[in-house]
Design a protein around this motif. Structure first.
Motif, PDB file in Angstrom:
ATOM      1  N   TYR A  27       0.844  -1.205   0.000  1.00  0.00           N
ATOM      2  CA  TYR A  27       0.000   0.000   0.000  1.00  0.00           C
ATOM      3  C   TYR A  27       0.878   1.253   0.000  1.00  0.00           C
ATOM      4  CZ  TYR A  27      -3.088   3.639   1.776  1.00  0.00           C
ATOM      5  OH  TYR A  27      -3.773   4.794   1.943  1.00  0.00           O
ATOM      6  N   LEU A  28       1.881   1.291   0.866  1.00  0.00           N
ATOM      7  CA  LEU A  28       2.774   2.450   0.918  1.00  0.00           C
ATOM      8  C   LEU A  28       3.537   2.638  -0.387  1.00  0.00           C
ATOM      9  CD1 LEU A  28       4.229   2.256   4.543  1.00  0.00           C
ATOM     10  CD2 LEU A  28       2.489   3.815   3.662  1.00  0.00           C
ATOM     11  N   MET A  29       3.953   1.530  -1.005  1.00  0.00           N
ATOM     12  CA  MET A  29       4.653   1.620  -2.285  1.00  0.00           C
ATOM     13  C   MET A  29       3.734   2.173  -3.374  1.00  0.00           C
ATOM     14  SD  MET A  29       7.013  -1.841  -2.154  1.00  0.00           S
ATOM     15  CE  MET A  29       6.898  -2.048  -3.892  1.00  0.00           C
ATOM     16  N   SER A  30       2.478   1.793  -3.377  1.00  0.00           N
ATOM     17  CA  SER A  30       1.546   2.289  -4.398  1.00  0.00           C
ATOM     18  C   SER A  30       1.259   3.766  -4.193  1.00  0.00           C
ATOM     19  CB  SER A  30       0.256   1.474  -4.403  1.00  0.00           C
ATOM     20  OG  SER A  30      -0.477   1.697  -3.222  1.00  0.00           O
ATOM     21  N   ILE A  31       1.167   4.216  -2.948  1.00  0.00           N
ATOM     22  CA  ILE A  31       0.968   5.643  -2.672  1.00  0.00           C
ATOM     23  C   ILE A  31       2.183   6.441  -3.145  1.00  0.00           C
ATOM     24  CG2 ILE A  31       0.750   7.351  -0.813  1.00  0.00           C
ATOM     25  CD1 ILE A  31      -1.832   5.857  -1.352  1.00  0.00           C
TER      26      ILE A  31
END
Length: 128
Positions: A27-31
């Motif tokens: 999730y953090l990587m996609s943000i």
């Protein structure tokens, strides 16, 4: 007895916690990727002949997430020199044909739509 219960709880919770950690990391990587895409500039390019000069005026109009601007270059064959870069406040004056040139012997005054109905001007030097 309590040691066996704790070990069973750890065996059950550990895979769940690892799964949550992996999902949260993704999730953090996609943000982060989304914000990179927002900062990436998209360019449109325009070239104009400068009267009585061997140079051309080359304009790169760029836009990205909630920003836009213009880069003015002198161009001669393969050579380009950046003269100025200005913000256009989420406006694309060259794409919408909202600009004017006033050519002089050694400079050009460029008027362009800045935001909605507000116009700005910049004067750029021109070599002969």
């Amino acid at each position: 007895m309590t040691k066996k219960i704790i070990i069973k709880i750890i065996k059950v919770l550990l895979p769940i916690l690892l799964g949550v950690a992996v999902i949260f990391g993704l999730y953090l990587m996609s943000i982060a990727s989304l914000f990179d895409d927002m900062r990436e500039r998209e360019y449109r390019e325009y070239s104009f002949e400068i009267p009585n000069s061997e140079y051309n005026m080359f304009v790169k109009e760029w836009s990205s997430f909630r920003q836009s601007g213009l880069e003015f270059y002198l161009e001669k064959e393969e050579y380009q020199e950046l003269l100025a870069e200005v913000s256009t406040d989420e406006c694309s004056p060259f794409a919408s044909n909202k600009y004017e040139f006033e050519w002089n012997q050694d400079s050009v005054k460029v008027s362009y739509l800045y935001s909605g109905t507000h116009w700005k001007e910049i004067t750029l030097p021109i070599p002969k």
